[in-house]
Design a protein around this motif. Structure first.
Motif, PDB file in Angstrom:
ATOM      1  N   PRO A  65     -25.208 -20.348  20.068  1.00 33.67           N
ATOM      2  CA  PRO A  65     -23.851 -20.922  20.047  1.00 33.67           C
ATOM      3  C   PRO A  65     -22.933 -20.304  21.109  1.00 33.67           C
ATOM      4  O   PRO A  65     -22.140 -21.020  21.729  1.00 33.67           O
ATOM      5  CB  PRO A  65     -23.347 -20.613  18.635  1.00 33.67           C
ATOM      6  CG  PRO A  65     -24.590 -20.514  17.807  1.00 33.67           C
ATOM      7  CD  PRO A  65     -25.625 -19.910  18.717  1.00 33.67           C
ATOM      8  N   LEU A  66     -23.040 -18.991  21.347  1.00 36.75           N
ATOM      9  CA  LEU A  66     -22.187 -18.362  22.357  1.00 36.75           C
ATOM     10  C   LEU A  66     -22.517 -18.859  23.760  1.00 36.75           C
ATOM     11  O   LEU A  66     -21.626 -19.073  24.583  1.00 36.75           O
ATOM     12  CB  LEU A  66     -22.301 -16.840  22.297  1.00 36.75           C
ATOM     13  CG  LEU A  66     -21.627 -16.160  21.111  1.00 36.75           C
ATOM     14  CD1 LEU A  66     -21.904 -14.660  21.134  1.00 36.75           C
ATOM     15  CD2 LEU A  66     -20.138 -16.437  21.092  1.00 36.75           C
ATOM     16  N   LYS A  67     -23.801 -19.060  24.028  1.00 34.23           N
ATOM     17  CA  LYS A  67     -24.203 -19.575  25.342  1.00 34.23           C
ATOM     18  C   LYS A  67     -23.718 -21.007  25.513  1.00 34.23           C
ATOM     19  O   LYS A  67     -23.229 -21.380  26.593  1.00 34.23           O
ATOM     20  CB  LYS A  67     -25.722 -19.491  25.493  1.00 34.23           C
ATOM     21  CG  LYS A  67     -26.193 -19.668  26.906  1.00 34.23           C
ATOM     22  CD  LYS A  67     -27.673 -19.340  27.017  1.00 34.23           C
ATOM     23  CE  LYS A  67     -28.056 -19.128  28.451  1.00 34.23           C
ATOM     24  NZ  LYS A  67     -29.434 -18.702  28.598  1.00 34.23           N
ATOM     25  N   ALA A  68     -23.829 -21.813  24.478  1.00 33.45           N
ATOM     26  CA  ALA A  68     -23.336 -23.187  24.537  1.00 33.45           C
ATOM     27  C   ALA A  68     -21.821 -23.205  24.755  1.00 33.45           C
ATOM     28  O   ALA A  68     -21.309 -24.015  25.546  1.00 33.45           O
ATOM     29  CB  ALA A  68     -23.700 -23.932  23.255  1.00 33.45           C
ATOM     30  N   MET A  69     -21.115 -22.297  24.095  1.00 38.17           N
ATOM     31  CA  MET A  69     -19.668 -22.190  24.275  1.00 38.17           C
ATOM     32  C   MET A  69     -19.341 -21.820  25.721  1.00 38.17           C
ATOM     33  O   MET A  69     -18.459 -22.395  26.347  1.00 38.17           O
ATOM     34  CB  MET A  69     -19.092 -21.154  23.307  1.00 38.17           C
ATOM     35  CG  MET A  69     -17.587 -21.109  23.272  1.00 38.17           C
ATOM     36  SD  MET A  69     -16.931 -19.813  22.160  1.00 38.17           S
ATOM     37  CE  MET A  69     -17.721 -20.193  20.610  1.00 38.17           C
ATOM     38  N   ARG A  70     -20.073 -20.858  26.265  1.00 35.40           N
ATOM     39  CA  ARG A  70     -19.854 -20.414  27.638  1.00 35.40           C
ATOM     40  C   ARG A  70     -20.116 -21.549  28.621  1.00 35.40           C
ATOM     41  O   ARG A  70     -19.323 -21.789  29.536  1.00 35.40           O
ATOM     42  CB  ARG A  70     -20.763 -19.220  27.955  1.00 35.40           C
ATOM     43  CG  ARG A  70     -20.626 -18.720  29.381  1.00 35.40           C
ATOM     44  CD  ARG A  70     -21.380 -17.421  29.596  1.00 35.40           C
ATOM     45  NE  ARG A  70     -22.805 -17.468  29.371  1.00 35.40           N
ATOM     46  CZ  ARG A  70     -23.705 -17.764  30.316  1.00 35.40           C
ATOM     47  NH1 ARG A  70     -23.327 -18.035  31.543  1.00 35.40           N
ATOM     48  NH2 ARG A  70     -24.985 -17.757  30.029  1.00 35.40           N
ATOM     49  N   TYR A  90     -11.482 -15.921  23.769  1.00 32.45           N
ATOM     50  CA  TYR A  90     -11.317 -14.661  23.044  1.00 32.45           C
ATOM     51  C   TYR A  90     -12.645 -14.262  22.380  1.00 32.45           C
ATOM     52  O   TYR A  90     -13.063 -13.104  22.461  1.00 32.45           O
ATOM     53  CB  TYR A  90     -10.206 -14.784  22.008  1.00 32.45           C
ATOM     54  CG  TYR A  90     -10.055 -13.570  21.145  1.00 32.45           C
ATOM     55  CD1 TYR A  90      -9.431 -12.424  21.636  1.00 32.45           C
ATOM     56  CD2 TYR A  90     -10.539 -13.558  19.848  1.00 32.45           C
ATOM     57  CE1 TYR A  90      -9.301 -11.301  20.847  1.00 32.45           C
ATOM     58  CE2 TYR A  90     -10.417 -12.430  19.053  1.00 32.45           C
ATOM     59  CZ  TYR A  90      -9.796 -11.310  19.558  1.00 32.45           C
ATOM     60  OH  TYR A  90      -9.681 -10.188  18.767  1.00 32.45           O
ATOM     61  N   ILE A  91     -13.300 -15.218  21.744  1.00 28.03           N
ATOM     62  CA  ILE A  91     -14.588 -14.928  21.082  1.00 28.03           C
ATOM     63  C   ILE A  91     -15.618 -14.475  22.119  1.00 28.03           C
ATOM     64  O   ILE A  91     -16.349 -13.493  21.898  1.00 28.03           O
ATOM     65  CB  ILE A  91     -15.088 -16.176  20.316  1.00 28.03           C
ATOM     66  CG1 ILE A  91     -14.198 -16.423  19.091  1.00 28.03           C
ATOM     67  CG2 ILE A  91     -16.560 -16.017  19.908  1.00 28.03           C
ATOM     68  CD1 ILE A  91     -14.424 -17.772  18.426  1.00 28.03           C
ATOM     69  N   LEU A  92     -15.692 -15.154  23.253  1.00 28.90           N
ATOM     70  CA  LEU A  92     -16.646 -14.780  24.296  1.00 28.90           C
ATOM     71  C   LEU A  92     -16.315 -13.406  24.879  1.00 28.90           C
ATOM     72  O   LEU A  92     -17.218 -12.610  25.158  1.00 28.90           O
ATOM     73  CB  LEU A  92     -16.683 -15.842  25.391  1.00 28.90           C
ATOM     74  CG  LEU A  92     -17.388 -17.135  24.992  1.00 28.90           C
ATOM     75  CD1 LEU A  92     -17.112 -18.237  26.013  1.00 28.90           C
ATOM     76  CD2 LEU A  92     -18.888 -16.908  24.819  1.00 28.90           C
TER      77      LEU A  92
END
Length: 119
Positions: free
Chosen positions: A3-8, A112-114
Motif C-alpha cells: 500500500p505504501l508503494k502504491a501511495m508513493r 505525512y504517512i509516507l
C-alpha cells in the motif's frame, strides 16, 4: 505492491501530471489563474508557471527514483505553500465542484504517512 508503494506511485503521478498539464496549459488556465491574482505580465506569468512545473516534475521524479523522508516533506511544504497562494489568488477554488484545493487535504495526509514511514 505494498500500500505504501502504491501511495508513493500515485502521488508521483499527481506531481508529474501536474507538471505536464502546467506546461501544456501555460497560456490557458494557468495564465488565467495568475491574471486573476493580478499577474498580467506574460513573461512573469510564464516564468512562474514553468518554475512551478519544474518543481512539480522534480518532486515527482524524486518520489519515483529516490523516495526519502526529505522528498515527502518537501512535497508537503510545496503543496501547502501553493494551497495558501491559490487561496489568496482565488479563494473560490475552495468551492469548485471538482475540489482543486480540497483534494490537497488527503494528499497532505498521504505525504505525512509516507514521510513517517521513510528513512
Amino acid at each position: 505492491m505494498t500500500p505504501l508503494k502504491a501511495m508513493r506511485f500515485s502521488l508521483a503521478f499527481v506531481w508529474l501530471a501536474t507538471a505536464l498539464v502546467s506546461v501544456l496549459e501555460r497560456h490557458g488556465q494557468a495564465a488565467q489563474l495568475l491574471a486573476s491574482g493580478g499577474i498580467h505580465d506574460d513573461a512573469v506569468a510564464q516564468s512562474l508557471i514553468l518554475s512551478g512545473a519544474f518543481v512539480d516534475a522534480a518532486l515527482g521524479l524524486f518520489m519515483l527514483l529516490r523516495p526519502a523522508r526529505a522528498v515527502f516533506l518537501a512535497a508537503l511544504a510545496v503543496m501547502l505553500s501553493m494551497t495558501v497562494i491559490a487561496t489568496v489568488v482565488d479563494s473560490a477554488l475552495w468551492l469548485a465542484p471538482l475540489g482543486p484545493l480540497t483534494k490537497n487535504f488527503p494528499i497532505a495526509v498521504a505525504l505525512y504517512i509516507l514521510a513517517r514511514a521513510s528513512k
